[in-house]
Motif scaffolding. Structure first.
Motif: not given
Length: 131
Positions: A38, A42, A46
């Motif tokens: 990613v 992102d 996360e």
């Protein structure tokens, strides 16, 4: 009389807040191959969710109550013992080496998240090294 006493105890006992629908399990760790694939933003999102869950678990609070932007780690209640627990779990879960002193002196949990995200994206940050 027993039922009455049980009802009174239940009224004084607070249930832990429920996680929002679709939320990851408390021990959910971002998948290593997904983290690598990613983009940086992102990865930040996360890892922010992961760090919130982890700090919440260590401190015994709901993850949504963990303020990652508000101040240094000690303002969250992270001292040496909680810091050791965070270090141990992050190293185990994420396969990185976390410098305990840097963790404890971080300006915020968001700073820690950024270091983790940078390390996992191939950028070198002080305080978090590959395991």
């Amino acid at each position: 009389m027993t039922a009455n006493l049980t009802a009174k105890r239940a009224a004084h006992t607070r249930a832990a807040p429920k996680a929002p629908a679709g939320a990851a399990a408390p021990d959910a760790v971002p998948a290593r191959d997904v983290r690598a694939a990613v983009d940086h933003q992102d990865r930040i999102r996360e890892l922010d969710a992961y760090v919130r869950r982890l700090i919440g678990r260590v401190l015994g609070v709901a993850p949504h109550l963990v303020d990652t932007e508000g101040g240094p780690m000690n303002s969250l209640g992270i001292g040496s013992i909680a810091g050791l627990e965070l270090q141990r779990r992050m190293e185990r879960d994420l396969h990185v080496r976390v410098d305990l002193q840097r963790l404890l002196l971080a300006g915020s949990a968001a700073e820690l998240v950024d270091c983790l995200a940078g390390q996992m994206g191939g950028r070198r940050h002080t305080g978090v090294d590959p395991a």
